[in-house]
Design a protein around this motif. Structure first.
Motif, PDB file in Angstrom:
ATOM      1  N   ALA A   1       1.116   8.111   3.832  1.00 19.29           N
ATOM      2  CA  ALA A   1       0.766   6.762   3.396  1.00 19.29           C
ATOM      3  C   ALA A   1       0.825   5.773   4.558  1.00 19.29           C
ATOM      4  O   ALA A   1      -0.065   4.925   4.704  1.00 19.29           O
TER       5      ALA A   1
ATOM      6  N   LYS B   1       3.434  14.425 -13.843  1.00 18.04           N
ATOM      7  CA  LYS B   1       2.369  15.143 -14.549  1.00 18.04           C
ATOM      8  C   LYS B   1       2.363  16.626 -14.176  1.00 18.04           C
ATOM      9  O   LYS B   1       2.187  17.486 -15.035  1.00 18.04           O
TER      10      LYS B   1
ATOM     11  N   GLY C   1       2.537   1.633  -3.325  1.00 18.05           N
ATOM     12  CA  GLY C   1       1.522   2.038  -4.308  1.00 18.05           C
ATOM     13  C   GLY C   1       1.245   3.522  -4.218  1.00 18.05           C
ATOM     14  O   GLY C   1       1.128   4.211  -5.238  1.00 18.05           O
ATOM     15  N   LYS C   2       1.155   4.031  -2.982  1.00 14.97           N
ATOM     16  CA  LYS C   2       0.935   5.471  -2.771  1.00 14.97           C
ATOM     17  C   LYS C   2       2.127   6.268  -3.289  1.00 14.97           C
ATOM     18  O   LYS C   2       1.963   7.318  -3.926  1.00 14.97           O
TER      19      LYS C   2
ATOM     20  N   SER D   1       4.122   5.354  -5.687  1.00 15.08           N
ATOM     21  CA  SER D   1       4.058   5.278  -7.146  1.00 15.08           C
ATOM     22  C   SER D   1       3.063   6.294  -7.691  1.00 15.08           C
ATOM     23  O   SER D   1       3.352   7.001  -8.662  1.00 15.08           O
ATOM     24  N   GLU D   2       1.894   6.377  -7.068  1.00 16.17           N
ATOM     25  CA  GLU D   2       0.897   7.382  -7.475  1.00 16.17           C
ATOM     26  C   GLU D   2       1.466   8.789  -7.353  1.00 16.17           C
ATOM     27  O   GLU D   2       1.258   9.632  -8.222  1.00 16.17           O
ATOM     28  N   THR D   3       2.194   9.032  -6.284  1.00 14.80           N
ATOM     29  CA  THR D   3       2.780  10.342  -6.058  1.00 14.80           C
ATOM     30  C   THR D   3       3.838  10.658  -7.113  1.00 14.80           C
ATOM     31  O   THR D   3       3.906  11.786  -7.600  1.00 14.80           O
TER      32      THR D   3
ATOM     33  N   ILE E   1       3.979   9.547 -10.189  1.00 13.15           N
ATOM     34  CA  ILE E   1       3.278   9.843 -11.447  1.00 13.15           C
ATOM     35  C   ILE E   1       2.646  11.230 -11.378  1.00 13.15           C
ATOM     36  O   ILE E   1       2.715  12.002 -12.344  1.00 13.15           O
ATOM     37  N   ALA E   2       2.045  11.562 -10.232  1.00 12.15           N
ATOM     38  CA  ALA E   2       1.441  12.888 -10.064  1.00 12.15           C
ATOM     39  C   ALA E   2       2.500  13.977 -10.167  1.00 12.15           C
ATOM     40  O   ALA E   2       2.268  15.033 -10.772  1.00 12.15           O
TER      41      ALA E   2
ATOM     42  N   LYS F   1       0.826  -1.209   0.000  1.00 12.42           N
ATOM     43  CA  LYS F   1       0.000   0.000   0.000  1.00 12.42           C
ATOM     44  C   LYS F   1       0.861   1.260   0.000  1.00 12.42           C
ATOM     45  O   LYS F   1       0.575   2.217  -0.715  1.00 12.42           O
TER      46      LYS F   1
ATOM     47  N   ARG G   1      -3.500  16.338  -6.762  1.00  8.71           N
ATOM     48  CA  ARG G   1      -3.304  15.012  -7.347  1.00  8.71           C
ATOM     49  C   ARG G   1      -2.994  13.943  -6.306  1.00  8.71           C
ATOM     50  O   ARG G   1      -3.343  12.785  -6.490  1.00  8.71           O
ATOM     51  N   ILE G   2      -2.311  14.304  -5.223  1.00 15.70           N
ATOM     52  CA  ILE G   2      -1.943  13.279  -4.237  1.00 15.70           C
ATOM     53  C   ILE G   2      -2.788  13.347  -2.970  1.00 15.70           C
ATOM     54  O   ILE G   2      -2.599  12.558  -2.053  1.00 15.70           O
TER      55      ILE G   2
END
Length: 185
Positions: free
Chosen positions: A178, A54, A43-44, A46-48, A50-51, A40, A142-143
């Motif tokens: 996270a 972007k 994963g958080k 990774s999302e961060t 990518i954000a 988890k 985004r995060i």
């Protein structure tokens, strides 16, 4: 053979050994009682990541447009190329667009081109304002972290780690958030 070369060889051998037993390591990792929690958190992160990419892309496009328009005002024949190039530099926390624009403005000022120097300094100030206001807002949206907390993390990160604190401060905040989310459930 120097010490750095020895370290590289040791790391290379270790990677080869790990690749050989990859499936066993993966299975052992997935059976661990911490697997879900670590999964988890990563994963958080990774999302961060990518954000963050972007957000940087959006800010780069906006600053490239501002720089290009400003350089067209002073009739620079390489306005588009310089605008895009300097916006890439601006994405790096330790570099920024000031590395190019401030010396350029000083050179123009010393050459008695006051109008060009004023336009270049104005471009720099606009790009810095765009970055300072948009980055925490876009990244925070985004995060899922409020922009003011993200800005505080950047300031604290810079105080603790210097220039790299722009990245390490928010990264630390994301990790803490996270972990709190994972253990809060």
């Amino acid at each position: 053979m120097n010490m750095n070369m020895m370290k590289i060889i040791i790391v290379f051998i270790a990677v080869l050994m790990m690749m050989k037993d990859y499936d066993e390591y993966k299975e052992m990792y997935e059976r661990s009682r911490f697997y879900e929690d670590i999964h988890k958190v990563t994963g958080k992160l990774s999302e961060t990541g990518i954000a963050y990419i972007k957000t940087q892309a959006i800010i780069m496009v906006i600053t490239a447009a501002v720089m290009t328009c400003g350089l067209f005002l002073i009739k620079n024949s390489y306005a588009l190329l310089i605008g895009i190039s300097v916006s890439f530099l601006d994405a790096f926390p330790a570099v920024g667009c000031g590395l190019v624009l401030i010396p350029w403005a000083i050179i123009e000022l010393l050459s008695k081109n006051i109008f060009k120097a004023a336009i270049i300094l104005t471009i720099y100030l606009i790009c810095e304002l765009i970055r300072q206001f948009l980055e925490p807002k876009l990244l925070g949206d985004r995060i899922g972290i409020k922009p003011v907390f993200l800005l505080m993390a950047m300031v604290i990160g810079v105080e603790l780690f210097g220039i790299f604190g722009f990245l390490l401060g928010p990264l630390g905040l994301v990790i803490v958030t996270a972990v709190v989310e994972v253990y809060g459930e």
